[in-house]
Design a protein around this motif. Structure first.
Motif, PDB file in Angstrom:
ATOM      1  N   ILE A  34       0.872  -1.186   0.000  1.00 57.73           N
ATOM      2  CA  ILE A  34       0.000   0.000   0.000  1.00 57.73           C
ATOM      3  C   ILE A  34       0.906   1.231   0.000  1.00 57.73           C
ATOM      4  O   ILE A  34       1.968   1.213   0.641  1.00 57.73           O
ATOM      5  N   SER A  35       0.507   2.266  -0.737  1.00 60.53           N
ATOM      6  CA  SER A  35       1.395   3.433  -0.838  1.00 60.53           C
ATOM      7  C   SER A  35       0.623   4.746  -0.864  1.00 60.53           C
ATOM      8  O   SER A  35      -0.559   4.787  -1.193  1.00 60.53           O
ATOM      9  N   PHE A  36       1.359   5.801  -0.534  1.00 62.66           N
ATOM     10  CA  PHE A  36       0.903   7.168  -0.776  1.00 62.66           C
ATOM     11  C   PHE A  36       1.414   7.567  -2.161  1.00 62.66           C
ATOM     12  O   PHE A  36       2.617   7.423  -2.441  1.00 62.66           O
ATOM     13  N   THR A  37       0.536   8.098  -2.981  1.00 65.86           N
ATOM     14  CA  THR A  37       0.962   8.713  -4.242  1.00 65.86           C
ATOM     15  C   THR A  37       1.498  10.096  -3.899  1.00 65.86           C
ATOM     16  O   THR A  37       0.857  10.834  -3.144  1.00 65.86           O
ATOM     17  N   LEU A  38       2.672  10.445  -4.444  1.00 69.66           N
ATOM     18  CA  LEU A  38       3.256  11.745  -4.117  1.00 69.66           C
ATOM     19  C   LEU A  38       2.858  12.792  -5.155  1.00 69.66           C
ATOM     20  O   LEU A  38       2.057  12.519  -6.057  1.00 69.66           O
ATOM     21  N   SER A  39       3.400  13.976  -5.036  1.00 67.19           N
ATOM     22  CA  SER A  39       2.996  15.060  -5.932  1.00 67.19           C
ATOM     23  C   SER A  39       4.221  15.730  -6.568  1.00 67.19           C
ATOM     24  O   SER A  39       4.397  15.711  -7.782  1.00 67.19           O
ATOM     25  N   ASN A  40       5.071  16.304  -5.741  1.00 62.76           N
ATOM     26  CA  ASN A  40       6.193  17.093  -6.279  1.00 62.76           C
ATOM     27  C   ASN A  40       7.278  16.245  -6.945  1.00 62.76           C
ATOM     28  O   ASN A  40       7.933  16.708  -7.876  1.00 62.76           O
ATOM     29  N   ALA A  41       7.488  15.036  -6.424  1.00 62.29           N
ATOM     30  CA  ALA A  41       8.479  14.145  -7.048  1.00 62.29           C
ATOM     31  C   ALA A  41       7.793  13.451  -8.218  1.00 62.29           C
ATOM     32  O   ALA A  41       7.037  12.504  -8.034  1.00 62.29           O
ATOM     33  N   HIS A  42       8.021  13.967  -9.426  1.00 62.14           N
ATOM     34  CA  HIS A  42       7.333  13.383 -10.579  1.00 62.14           C
ATOM     35  C   HIS A  42       8.235  13.358 -11.819  1.00 62.14           C
ATOM     36  O   HIS A  42       9.278  14.012 -11.856  1.00 62.14           O
ATOM     37  N   ILE A 188      -7.419  12.439   7.270  1.00 65.80           N
ATOM     38  CA  ILE A 188      -6.108  12.941   7.731  1.00 65.80           C
ATOM     39  C   ILE A 188      -4.979  12.409   6.833  1.00 65.80           C
ATOM     40  O   ILE A 188      -3.935  13.035   6.689  1.00 65.80           O
ATOM     41  N   PHE A 189      -5.222  11.253   6.190  1.00 67.35           N
ATOM     42  CA  PHE A 189      -4.184  10.654   5.338  1.00 67.35           C
ATOM     43  C   PHE A 189      -4.190  11.204   3.911  1.00 67.35           C
ATOM     44  O   PHE A 189      -3.315  10.879   3.130  1.00 67.35           O
ATOM     45  N   PHE A 190      -5.199  12.009   3.575  1.00 62.17           N
ATOM     46  CA  PHE A 190      -5.305  12.487   2.188  1.00 62.17           C
ATOM     47  C   PHE A 190      -4.397  13.687   1.892  1.00 62.17           C
ATOM     48  O   PHE A 190      -4.219  14.058   0.728  1.00 62.17           O
ATOM     49  N   ASP A 191      -3.904  14.343   2.972  1.00 66.79           N
ATOM     50  CA  ASP A 191      -2.932  15.416   2.691  1.00 66.79           C
ATOM     51  C   ASP A 191      -1.697  15.283   3.590  1.00 66.79           C
ATOM     52  O   ASP A 191      -1.109  16.254   4.027  1.00 66.79           O
ATOM     53  N   PHE A 192      -1.337  14.017   3.829  1.00 61.42           N
ATOM     54  CA  PHE A 192      -0.137  13.739   4.618  1.00 61.42           C
ATOM     55  C   PHE A 192       1.092  14.321   3.924  1.00 61.42           C
ATOM     56  O   PHE A 192       1.146  14.411   2.699  1.00 61.42           O
ATOM     57  N   LEU A 306      10.057  11.526   5.678  1.00 62.00           N
ATOM     58  CA  LEU A 306       9.493  12.007   6.936  1.00 62.00           C
ATOM     59  C   LEU A 306       7.989  12.212   6.740  1.00 62.00           C
ATOM     60  O   LEU A 306       7.564  13.066   5.962  1.00 62.00           O
ATOM     61  N   LEU A 307       7.194  11.424   7.471  1.00 61.22           N
ATOM     62  CA  LEU A 307       5.737  11.422   7.268  1.00 61.22           C
ATOM     63  C   LEU A 307       5.024  12.070   8.450  1.00 61.22           C
ATOM     64  O   LEU A 307       5.311  11.732   9.608  1.00 61.22           O
ATOM     65  N   TYR A 308       4.101  12.987   8.161  1.00 55.68           N
ATOM     66  CA  TYR A 308       3.326  13.620   9.241  1.00 55.68           C
ATOM     67  C   TYR A 308       2.066  14.262   8.661  1.00 55.68           C
ATOM     68  O   TYR A 308       2.019  14.625   7.479  1.00 55.68           O
ATOM     69  N   PRO A 309       1.029  14.433   9.520  1.00 57.38           N
ATOM     70  CA  PRO A 309      -0.214  15.048   9.040  1.00 57.38           C
ATOM     71  C   PRO A 309      -0.016  16.539   8.762  1.00 57.38           C
ATOM     72  O   PRO A 309       0.830  17.187   9.401  1.00 57.38           O
ATOM     73  N   HIS A 310      -0.833  17.073   7.869  1.00 59.26           N
ATOM     74  CA  HIS A 310      -0.718  18.493   7.506  1.00 59.26           C
ATOM     75  C   HIS A 310      -0.902  19.400   8.726  1.00 59.26           C
ATOM     76  O   HIS A 310      -0.231  20.432   8.855  1.00 59.26           O
ATOM     77  N   GLY A 338      -0.608  13.244  -3.205  1.00 57.93           N
ATOM     78  CA  GLY A 338      -1.034  14.002  -4.384  1.00 57.93           C
ATOM     79  C   GLY A 338      -2.166  13.356  -5.172  1.00 57.93           C
ATOM     80  O   GLY A 338      -2.677  12.290  -4.804  1.00 57.93           O
ATOM     81  N   ASN A 339      -2.517  14.024  -6.252  1.00 58.81           N
ATOM     82  CA  ASN A 339      -3.729  13.669  -6.996  1.00 58.81           C
ATOM     83  C   ASN A 339      -3.502  12.773  -8.203  1.00 58.81           C
ATOM     84  O   ASN A 339      -4.377  12.627  -9.054  1.00 58.81           O
ATOM     85  N   GLY A 340      -2.311  12.179  -8.302  1.00 62.49           N
ATOM     86  CA  GLY A 340      -2.075  11.220  -9.374  1.00 62.49           C
ATOM     87  C   GLY A 340      -1.613  11.878 -10.664  1.00 62.49           C
ATOM     88  O   GLY A 340      -1.406  13.094 -10.717  1.00 62.49           O
ATOM     89  N   PRO A 341      -1.449  11.075 -11.712  1.00 63.38           N
ATOM     90  CA  PRO A 341      -0.898  11.581 -12.975  1.00 63.38           C
ATOM     91  C   PRO A 341      -1.805  12.613 -13.633  1.00 63.38           C
ATOM     92  O   PRO A 341      -3.019  12.637 -13.395  1.00 63.38           O
ATOM     93  N   LYS A 342      -1.192  13.449 -14.448  1.00 63.34           N
ATOM     94  CA  LYS A 342      -1.949  14.496 -15.119  1.00 63.34           C
ATOM     95  C   LYS A 342      -1.501  14.562 -16.580  1.00 63.34           C
ATOM     96  O   LYS A 342      -0.303  14.608 -16.860  1.00 63.34           O
ATOM     97  N   GLN A 343      -2.482  14.571 -17.463  1.00 60.35           N
ATOM     98  CA  GLN A 343      -2.140  14.715 -18.877  1.00 60.35           C
ATOM     99  C   GLN A 343      -1.901  16.192 -19.166  1.00 60.35           C
ATOM    100  O   GLN A 343      -2.668  17.047 -18.739  1.00 60.35           O
TER     101      GLN A 343
END
Ligand code: DP6
Length: 345
Positions: A34-42, A188-192, A306-310, A338-343
């Motif tokens: 199970i994973s968190f999808t990231l945003s800035n590292a793309h 709380i996990f949606f914007d970790f 480093l993981l923590y809530p917003h 993050g919100n996943g891939p973007k075209q």
């Protein structure tokens, strides 16, 4: 029919909370993850394509990474495309010019096959969409094909949280592809946050692919696969209940187990650096003293996530100013769920 055009996708990396480590057959996982999808590292991938309908002599491609032609990567991509041309025969009629770059610095020690392979697959499916005039891209298919390139890439296709690998705790889970997993999860996990602390920028001494292979003869293998299954049940429950303590315990245990498995492989190896250990100690001490829910995880490398809530963003600042001193050139990549891939049109 001849067709020409350009497609472009931006796809994120992801960080596993329960780790995929060990595989069998054609890129199938020995345990669920199970994973968190990231945003800035793309990874940002753009492809100029030419489709020549009656020529099936196989794809031709040119590949440039970070603005420079890269033959070795190009060959890997060509092999991958050939390996999926049974499923996507139109690939044999393509001439491709692929340009790819990462948002994170080249020398950060983060080689993200998850972001690069999912971006590539999404571009190929966009080309299919154009050729066949399909209304939309099937993300399950994107996840399946990404998995064939790199296991962890299967999870990058989905926003926020994804599960890959059959588990009784997620009814529609599969070894073939990842699925999004948001239902019932505490928001709380949606914007970790996930700040990536760079402990070394050197290339890894043992690749993930070689590490997976060493799991075949690891004496602790079967106990590990059972543990990962149990962790899936426990972490999902904790994430549904917003139980940060249990979440953190499992995530840290997973990170240390991953590296313990490497140390128990034959031959054994260590990817941790002295500063990785110093950071772990600093995080655990800070958490205990300040009672702030901040946790670490690791990839197959020395860098700390480093993981923590917003809501604890401010509280964690003091810890970060300590940790930054232990990072190579003070490097931190500040990221979040993050919100996943973007075209990119
Ligand atoms: C430790 O997906 O990079 O990051 O399937 O051989 O490409 P291949 O391996 P890869 O392995 C990732 C391992 C991990 C844990 C995880 O992401 O689940």
């Amino acid at each position: 029919m001849n067709l020409k055009g350009t497609v472009c996708w931006k796809s994120p990396s992801n960080i596993a909370l329960v780790k995929y480590w060990g595989k069998y057959g054609r890129q199938l996982p020995k345990n669920p993850s199970i994973s968190f999808t990231l945003s800035n590292a793309h990874t940002f991938t753009e492809i100029d394509y030419e489709y020549v309908e009656n020529v099936n002599s196989g794809p031709t491609l040119e590949f440039a990474f970070e603005g420079e032609s890269n033959k070795a990567f190009g060959e890997k991509i060509l092999n991958f495309l050939n390996s999926i041309s049974d499923e996507l025969p139109f690939i044999n009629s393509l001439n491709l010019n692929i340009r790819s770059h990462n948002s994170f610095p080249h020398s950060s020690g983060i080689a993200s096959s998850a972001s690069s392979m999912s971006a590539l697959v999404l571009c190929i499916l966009s080309i299919e969409q154009k050729i066949k005039s399909l209304s939309e891209i099937d993300l399950k298919k994107a996840s399946h094909l990404s998995r064939l390139a790199s296991g962890s890439a299967s999870r990058s296709v989905f926003e926020k949280i994804a599960v890959w690998g059959k588990t009784e705790f997620v009814p529609d889970s599969s070894n073939e592809f990842a699925v999004p997993y948001l239902d019932g999860i505490d928001p709380i996990f949606f914007d970790f946050h996930d700040d990536i602390l760079i402990a070394s920028a050197a290339e890894k001494s043992v690749s993930s692919t070689a590490g997976h292979a060493l799991m075949n003869d690891n004496p602790y293998g079967s106990a590990r696969f059972q543990q990962a299954n149990d962790h899936m049940g426990a972490i999902i429950k904790a994430m549904q209940n917003g139980d940060l303590n249990t979440f953190g315990k499992i995530v840290e245990k997973e990170a240390l187990t991953l590296h313990a498995l490497m140390m128990a492989s034959d031959p054994p190896y260590i990817l941790l650096e002295p500063n990785t250990i110093s950071m772990i100690r600093a995080i655990q001490t800070f958490r205990k003293e300040k009672n702030v829910p901040v946790f670490f995880t690791l990839d197959a490398g020395p860098n700390i996530h480093l993981l923590y809530p917003h809501k604890n963003l401010e509280d964690v600042k003091a810890l970060k100013s300590e940790l930054i001193k232990l990072c190579i050139d003070g490097r931190i990549i500040e990221d979040h769920v993050g919100n996943g891939p973007k075209q990119i049109k």
